[in-house]
Scaffold this active site. Structure first.
Site, PDB file in Angstrom:
ATOM      1  CE1 TYR A  15      -7.528   2.376  22.322  1.00 14.78           C
ATOM      2  CE2 TYR A  15      -6.742   3.478  24.303  1.00 14.78           C
ATOM      3  CZ  TYR A  15      -7.239   3.541  23.011  1.00 14.78           C
ATOM      4  OH  TYR A  15      -7.435   4.761  22.410  1.00 14.78           O
ATOM      5  CB  SER A  42      -4.046   6.300  23.953  1.00 18.45           C
ATOM      6  OG  SER A  42      -4.396   6.340  25.325  1.00 18.45           O
TER       7      SER A  42
END
Length: 250
Positions: free
Chosen positions: A159, A145
């Site tokens: 996350y 990400s």
């Protein structure tokens, strides 16, 4: 007859039944690879992706496996090798999300533990299981990400920490596996239009505003980068972190 770049290669894409993973599986198949995918939930979606793989004229198979369970990860890799007799490309795509600020009650401890079990330990166990079979000159590509490099809004700490761990792993694995001519890289998407992050979601305007191109990306745009890294053109790229985010991290 046109020679495709991945003919006679075997690829495993974890979490390949939907979204980015499904697009990657289809792209690798179009480039000539036989493709195995894993899925955790929807057998119907997995079967649809397998049909698309086979329409490309290559072999495809789907296996149910929970990437948060080490025993299932190792069994998955064993099954893929037993079925195809080789392994050349491993795409670590399976993942989960847990959102919430550090000063709030959500996510729960159980949600965070699950997050790290799938996103971090699952990724590591996949590679450890795969390197037993992975051919010299193979490819390991993780889907991370762009938030692992820069987090522009609150609520994503757990996350992005899990994805930062994956990025660190890939750099270290590149050193470990370099003597075998195996390249290891991480592709870091930005806002991609998927079921998990729809273009009309509650934060969609904010996400577009962060992007230099002013739009969401498509799963196929991530798949194209993965296919390049998996093919001949990616042979001298290893230990790299590649943001595919429309300029969010520019």
């Amino acid at each position: 007859m046109m020679i495709k770049g991945l003919e006679k290669k075997v690829a495993l894409v974890t979490g390949g039944a939907r979204g980015i993973g499904a697009a990657i599986a289809r792209e690798l198949a179009e480039d000539g690879a036989d493709v195995a995918i894993s899925y955790a939930g929807s057998a119907e979606r997995a079967a649809e992706v397998v049909r698309d793989i086979q329409k490309a004229g290559v072999q495809g198979e789907a296996y149910k496996a929970d990437q948060g369970r080490s025993d299932e990860v190792w069994a998955l890799v064993d099954q893929v090798y037993a079925r195809f007799g080789a392994l050349d490309i491993v795409v670590i795509n399976a993942g989960t999300v847990a959102r919430g600020r550090v000063d709030e009650e959500a996510p729960t401890r159980e949600e965070v533990e699950r997050l790290f079990a799938v996103n971090v330990r699952g990724a590591a166990e996949t590679v450890r299981a795969a390197v037993r079979y992975l051919n010299d000159g193979g490819r390991v590509i993780a889907i991370g990400s762009n938030g692992a490099s820069r987090m522009p809004f609150p609520g994503g700490s757990d996350y992005v920490a899990s994805k930062a761990a994956v990025a660190a792993y890939t750099r270290a694995w590149a050193r470990d596996l370099g003597p075998r001519n195996i390249t290891v890289n991480v592709v870091q998407p930005g806002s991609i239009a998927t079921d998990m992050n729809p273009e009309d979601g509650p934060s969609s305007d904010e996400q577009r505003a962060l992007c230099a191109l002013g739009r969401y990306g498509r799963p196929e745009e991530i798949a194209a980068v993965v296919a390049f890294l998996a093919g001949p053109g990616g042979s001298f790229i290893s230990g790299a972190t590649i943001d595919v985010d429309g300029g969010v991290n520019a």
